[in-house]
Enzyme design. Structure first.
Site, PDB file in Angstrom:
ATOM      1  N   GLU A 244     118.409 -21.121  38.764  1.00  0.00           N
ATOM      2  CA  GLU A 244     117.044 -21.118  38.248  1.00  0.00           C
ATOM      3  C   GLU A 244     116.583 -19.696  37.915  1.00  0.00           C
ATOM      4  OE1 GLU A 244     114.340 -24.074  39.835  1.00  0.00           O
ATOM      5  OE2 GLU A 244     112.852 -22.515  40.160  1.00  0.00           O
ATOM      6  N   ARG A 270      95.673  -5.037  10.401  1.00  0.00           N
ATOM      7  CA  ARG A 270      94.305  -4.794  10.897  1.00  0.00           C
ATOM      8  C   ARG A 270      93.930  -3.324  10.673  1.00  0.00           C
ATOM      9  NH1 ARG A 270      89.290  -6.693  12.150  1.00  0.00           N
ATOM     10  NH2 ARG A 270      88.366  -5.521  13.884  1.00  0.00           N
ATOM     11  N   GLN A 281      98.728   6.097  17.755  1.00  0.00           N
ATOM     12  CA  GLN A 281      99.854   6.059  18.699  1.00  0.00           C
ATOM     13  C   GLN A 281      99.538   5.255  19.958  1.00  0.00           C
ATOM     14  OE1 GLN A 281     101.471   9.939  19.404  1.00  0.00           O
ATOM     15  NE2 GLN A 281     102.313  10.090  17.335  1.00  0.00           N
TER      16      GLN A 281
END
Ligand SMILES: Cc1cc2nc3c(=O)[nH]c(=O)nc-3n(C[C@H](O)[C@H](O)[C@H](O)COP(=O)(O)OP(=O)(O)OC[C@H]3O[C@@H](n4cnc5c(N)ncnc54)[C@H](O)[C@@H]3O)c2cc1C
Lengths: 381, 89
Positions: A244, A270, A281
């Site tokens: 798992e 954007r 940055q």
């Protein structure tokens, strides 16, 4: 280790992305809000072959190697936004199917694997209790032999899939035996006298993956339903946990890839202060960190899967993969929200859902703290 | 083989010095010497030292009850490489 993909693996990955986009996300926002499991999506996954992937062909599965299985789960995480569905699938595959493959008798395998693979049955394991979580082997659920039956008594908590489960691998302790030898595991079917799912549980994330509490009140289980020998519970649990931890967050790699691509696209388009936000940055560094975490997590997950495939002990590597990937997923979700600003915080973006889903991964299959305990112990501390 | 395994457990696994020296027949389970992670560390050691692969299905209490039973289990695997010490020490 060579992780270059074969043509077949590339095709399978592409097919899984395509399948996930086409069939798994419909009505997700509403289902997520309502906390609804989708039986249709579950069956669609079975039809595509997800549940049967790691099961050997002679037991009715696809017999895919573990690395291929991990690649398909990664593709599922990329194409499907329903992390809850994928979590439920993982819970069944690693905590029930693989123990059946490794420890089951032919009769047990025949009784459950075909239904689990076909999507007709849902299953999971039940270990955690109100008083025992990380310290799983200190469980209070008791088992006593009574002729051809075992009687189970106790409460299991936070059990994934419980409200819809047909069969559960329940762990219980034989009184008076040393802890390490006390635990046995039993395949308990829905409808067994004394077995009830007493309540569903509402969660912060992974809301399309149902969860519940299980009460065992003189629950009578046929002796033929014991998985492995008496006292083999710890071996079964440890084995399934290694699988798992190695594989359960493969889908998170796909989700992080999706978040990274969305964040790059958004940061390029954007504009604020007259330029793309990606030119700042402070924003581009977040994207670089997202990439770095993703690639490191991917290598850790592939390494653990590769070791498992070779039949080598992967306990340490599985703990590292699980720890790093779960924390990377949370960090990646936070970065993605930040890059998207208010839009990332809105439900319609889907990114806030990823964050809520990701947080659970630092708790299930052993918390982050427990993975660090494992790493330290394996390193000799 | 008994000495190698006894040394490893005494050095790396036993937490309570009062349990030393460790007898080869002493129960590692009754005394609580071996916990789940201790067992898994021991398995990694045994695999590397004796060149065997210990399958998950073999990690049952009978095989890890004591130093003697660990050795009996490993000898039963002889022919698959068990008993052939690899490395040093
Ligand atoms: C989404 C989800 C699905 C789950 N599904 C299942 C399921 O299907 N079946 C099942 O059996 N269980 C399931 N669980 C339960 C899960 O396995 C447990 O939540 C987990 O093992 C931790 O146990 P706990 O929640 O009781 O926390 P606790 O063990 O009480 O821990 C509380 C805090 O203490 C810390 N802590 C505990 N011990 C140590 C230590 N030794 N060193 C340092 N820190 C420590 C923990 O890291 C944690 O921060 C699920 C949980 C979640 C969140």
């Amino acid at each position: 280790m060579d992780f270059s993909l074969s043509a077949e693996q590339r095709e399978l990955k592409a097919a899984a992305v395509d399948f996930a986009r086409r069939e798994l996300d419909s009505g997700l926002a509403e289902r997520e809000q309502a906390g609804e499991f989708s039986p249709q999506a579950w069956r669609a996954c079975a039809k595509f072959g997800i549940q049967g992937l790691p099961v050997p062909a002679e037991l009715g599965g696809a017999g895919a190697d573990i690395l291929t299985t991990v690649l398909v789960m990664e593709a599922l995480g990329y194409g499907c936004h329903d992390n809850g569905l994928i979590f439920s699938l993982n819970a069944q595959m690693w905590s029930l199917q693989m123990p059946l493959v490794k420890f089951g008798t032919p009769a047990q395998q025949q009784a459950y694997l075909p239904g689990l693979i076909a999507g007709d049955l849902v299953g999971v394991h039940a270990m955690t209790e109100p008083e025992s979580g990380s310290d799983a082997f200190s469980m209070r659920t008791r088992v006593e032999r009574e002729g051809d039956f075992y009687l189970l008594n106790g409460i299991k908590l936070y059990i994934t899939n419980a409200p819809v489960a047909d069969v559960m691998l329940v762990f219980a302790a034989h009184p008076g035996k040393p802890k390490m030898a006390a635990i046995s595991a039993f395949l308990v079917e829905k409808g067994t006298p004394g077995f009830t799912v007493s309540r569903g549980m509402d969660k912060m994330g992974l809301r399309t993956s149902p969860m519940g509490e299980v009460v065992l009140d003189d629950c009578r289980v046929p002796a033929a339903n014991r998985l492995g020998s008496e006292g083999a519970g710890m071996a079964i649990f440890n084995s399934s946990m290694t699988w798992e931890r190695s594989c359960i967050l493969a889908s998170a790699l796909g989700t992080m890839q999706r978040q990274l691509e969305a964040s790059v696209a958004y940061a390029r388009t954007r504009k604020q202060f007259g330029q793309s936000i990606g030119k700042f940055q402070a924003v581009s560094s977040k994207v670089a960190d997202m990439y770095l975490r993703l690639e490191a997590a991917r290598l850790l997950v592939y390494q653990a899967a590769w070791l498992g495939q070779q039949g080598k002990s992967a306990l340490t590597e599985a703990a590292a993969a699980k720890l790093f990937t779960s924390e990377a997923w949370v960090a990646s979700s936070l970065d993605a929200i930040q890059v998207h600003g208010a839009y990332g915080y809105m439900k319609e973006s889907g990114i806030e859902r990823d964050l809520r889903d990701a947080i659970a991964s630092t708790i299930y299959s052993g918390t982050s703290e427990i993975q660090r305990v494992i790493l330290a112990r394996m390193l000799g501390l | 083989m008994e000495t190698v395994i006894n040394d490893y457990i005494s050095r790396e696994v036993v937490q309570d010095a009062a349990l030393l020296p460790l007898g080869n027949a002493t129960s590692l389970l009754e005394t609580g010497i071996l916990d789940s992670l201790g067992l898994l560390r021991l398995v990694v050691f045994v695999q590397e030292r004796f060149g065997v692969t210990v399958d998950d299905v073999d990690l049952i209490p009978e095989h890890f009850e004591s130093v003697d039973s660990i050795c009996a289990y490993l000898r039963s695997r002889d022919g698959e490489g068990a008993g052939r010490a690899v490395g040093h020490g």
